[in-house]
Structure formats: C-alpha cells, structure tokens
Design an enzyme around this catalytic site. Structure first.
Site, PDB file in Angstrom:
ATOM      1  N   GLY A 127       6.069   0.577   6.239  1.00  0.00           N
ATOM      2  CA  GLY A 127       6.920  -0.143   5.707  1.00  0.00           C
ATOM      3  C   GLY A 127       7.275   0.184   4.162  1.00  0.00           C
ATOM      4  N   CYS A 128       6.199   0.281   3.494  1.00  0.00           N
ATOM      5  CA  CYS A 128       6.270   0.679   1.859  1.00  0.00           C
ATOM      6  C   CYS A 128       6.845   2.027   1.817  1.00  0.00           C
ATOM      7  CB  CYS A 128       4.970   0.741   1.550  1.00  0.00           C
ATOM      8  SG  CYS A 128       3.792  -0.787   1.458  1.00  0.00           S
ATOM      9  N   THR A 129       6.808   2.750   2.532  1.00  0.00           N
ATOM     10  CA  THR A 129       7.793   4.112   2.503  1.00  0.00           C
ATOM     11  C   THR A 129       9.195   3.846   2.680  1.00  0.00           C
ATOM     12  OG1 THR A 129       5.854   5.501   3.066  1.00  0.00           O
ATOM     13  CG2 THR A 129       7.856   6.523   3.217  1.00  0.00           C
ATOM     14  N   LYS A 131       0.742  -1.157  -0.021  1.00  0.00           N
ATOM     15  CA  LYS A 131      -0.110   0.028   0.069  1.00  0.00           C
ATOM     16  C   LYS A 131       0.763   1.344  -0.094  1.00  0.00           C
ATOM     17  CE  LYS A 131      -4.004   1.811   2.444  1.00  0.00           C
ATOM     18  NZ  LYS A 131      -4.779   1.652   3.599  1.00  0.00           N
ATOM     19  N   ALA A 155      10.333   2.019  -0.635  1.00  0.00           N
ATOM     20  CA  ALA A 155      10.330   3.044  -1.713  1.00  0.00           C
ATOM     21  C   ALA A 155      11.599   4.071  -1.522  1.00  0.00           C
ATOM     22  CB  ALA A 155       9.094   3.724  -1.979  1.00  0.00           C
TER      23      ALA A 155
END
Length: 158
Positions: free
Chosen positions: A45-47, A40, A50
């Site tokens: 975690g995704c930030t 998402k 990325a």
C-alpha cells in the site's frame, strides 16, 4: 494528540530525508505543502501511494507544491525504498514519531486482536499561509495523488 482540522496552524518540523538533508516546514512557507503519512517503507500500500505521488510530481511542480512522505523508519530505510522505486521527492524519517504525534497520526491500531501504536494513513494539504487546508483520513492509495493534486489546484497553487 487528535488529528488536525482545516484552519489549524500546521506544526513545524525538522526531519531528515533519505539523503540526510533536513527539511523544515518554514523552508516551504508561501507555497502549498503535501504531507502524506504512511505506515512502512516498501510495503504494498505504501509503495502504491508513494509511486502515485512520484508519477504526479511534474503536475505538483507546476502548481509549486512540495510533496513529502513521512514515516517512522530511519533514513537508511527511506534511501532503500526511494532507490528501489525511483522516488525523487523527500521521504522524511520521524524516528521518534514526534511529528506523527503532533499531526495526530500516531494512533492505537489493532491487528488480529493485538493492539499496538502505529501511523494512520492520513494526508494533509498545508496552504501557503501555513494552515491546514485539507485532511484525508483512512486514505485509499489508488488515485490518492490525483485527488490531492485536484485539491492543491483548487487551492490556487501557481
């Protein structure tokens, strides 16, 4: 579909990025391609994942590797995420999760006893010949970009 094993031909795709530009795997033939699937936009975690790839982008450029993040949220969500965190590489929107299914990352998940379908945090390194060179399962976001970069370099990127 199951996850793809190394040596498997990578499925083709045509997906829009945060600017609405369509990217296909064929456009990047002859060079390494990194696909990191993430659950998402704009979650912790995704930030972290990325931003790790963003920080390493100059190093990926030196080995002529293309980097893509893929999740099911739309291009508007991708644009907001990219702008907020200064992400300049393509974030691809797989709204109908068709590409996620082809790569085996659309999986049943469970949280607090509730089962649902979602994206498993998996990364793939596609070799210049279009085959899967490496797969990372259950990715730990800290230092993941450096681990992928080392694999691209070992693969013989420029």
């Amino acid at each position: 579909m199951p996850l793809l094993d190394p040596g498997t031909k990578a499925p083709t795709f045509a997906l829009p990025d945060q600017h609405g530009t369509i990217h296909t795997l064929a456009q990047y033939a002859g060079r390494p391609v990194v696909l990191f699937f993430y659950p998402k936009d704009d979650t912790s975690g995704c930030t972290t994942e990325a931003c790790g790839f963003q920080a390493a982008l100059p190093d990926f450029s030196q080995v002529d590797a293309a980097v893509f993040g893929i999740s099911i949220l739309d291009t508007k969500s991708k644009a907001k995420f990219a702008t907020k965190h200064g992400l300049t590489f393509p974030l691809l929107a797989d709204a109908d999760h068709a590409v996620c299914e082809q790569y085996g990352v659309w999986q049943e998940k469970s949280m607090y006893g509730r089962k649902y379908m979602g994206i498993a945090r998996v990364s793939y390194l596609i070799a210049a010949d279009g085959t899967v060179a490496r797969r990372w399962d259950s990715v730990k976001v800290d230092a993941h970009a450096a681990e992928v970069l080392a694999a691209v370099t070992a693969l013989g990127g420029k």
